[in-house]
Design an enzyme around this catalytic site. Structure first.
Site, PDB file in Angstrom:
ATOM      1  CG  HIS A 168      -5.414  -2.204  -1.515  1.00  0.00           C
ATOM      2  ND1 HIS A 168      -4.497  -2.784  -0.660  1.00  0.00           N
ATOM      3  CD2 HIS A 168      -5.179  -0.870  -1.463  1.00  0.00           C
ATOM      4  CE1 HIS A 168      -3.748  -1.823  -0.116  1.00  0.00           C
ATOM      5  NE2 HIS A 168      -4.136  -0.650  -0.603  1.00  0.00           N
ATOM      6  CD  GLU A 169      -6.241   1.256  -4.611  1.00  0.00           C
ATOM      7  OE1 GLU A 169      -6.457   2.199  -3.828  1.00  0.00           O
ATOM      8  OE2 GLU A 169      -5.117   0.722  -4.711  1.00  0.00           O
ATOM      9  CG  HIS A 224      -7.318   2.841   0.403  1.00  0.00           C
ATOM     10  ND1 HIS A 224      -6.698   3.181   1.585  1.00  0.00           N
ATOM     11  CD2 HIS A 224      -6.379   2.209  -0.345  1.00  0.00           C
ATOM     12  CE1 HIS A 224      -5.431   2.769   1.549  1.00  0.00           C
ATOM     13  NE2 HIS A 224      -5.211   2.169   0.387  1.00  0.00           N
ATOM     14  CB  CYS A 241      -0.879  -0.010   1.246  1.00  0.00           C
ATOM     15  SG  CYS A 241      -1.952   1.431   1.379  1.00  0.00           S
TER      16      CYS A 241
HETATM   17 ZN   LIG Z   1      -3.502   1.273  -0.262  1.00  0.00          ZN
END
Ligand SMILES: [Zn+2]
Length: 181
Positions: free
Chosen positions: A131-132, A135, A89
């Protein structure tokens, strides 16, 4: 180029759920450009708006030379899981850890002009989409690890040279081999 400073783990903006985009205007197109420029400069495989301090549901990706973006994503995940693929990340510079993720993901959303977009991803692309999107909900990859792995990850975070620097804004100091998202 409009490269922005990347926020590091510890910055509260990374734990704040982002708001849906309501207006597909010039500001949004500038945000997508800033995200893309910052991601390519890092370099990284993806970048979400909160990572540059913007609380909107937008991310960019750069997987196998395919560069794109998605606004207001909604995910549909396959059942099969990759339990120990390495993941990094840009808000945890220089670090990567095994992180369980679904192997297939479909993300539905919009492009910066408000046109509907569907992205179907497997493997690294699926990992990036998860993952995004995380976020945008204030969720970080350490949250997806089991307790033992998270403990190892947090030890490495404490020992990292950037640890304790957030929320002071600074550039990500390491090249990340294109794996960090
Ligand atoms: Zn990240």
């Amino acid at each position: 180029m409009a490269v922005q400073p990347i926020r590091l783990f510890g910055d509260p903006v990374l734990r704040t759920p982002a708001e849906p985009v309501k207006t597909f205007d010039k500001e949004l197109r500038k945000l997508v450009k800033d995200l893309t420029d910052t991601m390519m400069d890092a370099p990284g495989a993806g970048l979400a708006a909160p990572q540059i301090g913007v609380g909107l549901r937008v991310f960019t990706y750069n997987i196998d030379d395919v560069v794109g973006h998605l606004v207001n994503p909604v995910l549909d995940l396959g059942e099969e899981c990759d339990e120990d693929g390495d993941e990094g990340c840009l808000s945890f510079p220089g670090l990567a850890f095994p992180t369980p993720r679904a192997i297939r993901a479909v993300a539905k959303g919009f492009d910066m002009h408000g046109e509907p977009v569907t992205i179907e991803g497997t493997d690294l692309m699926a990992r990036c989409l998860q993952h995004e999107t995380d976020h945008l909900d204030g969720i970080l990859f350490i949250d997806r690890m089991d307790a033992a792995q998270r403990k190892l990850a947090m030890k490495a975070v404490r020992e990292a040279e950037w640890s304790g620097l957030a929320p002071v804004v600074r550039y990500s100091p390491h090249a990340t081999g294109g794996r960090a998202i």
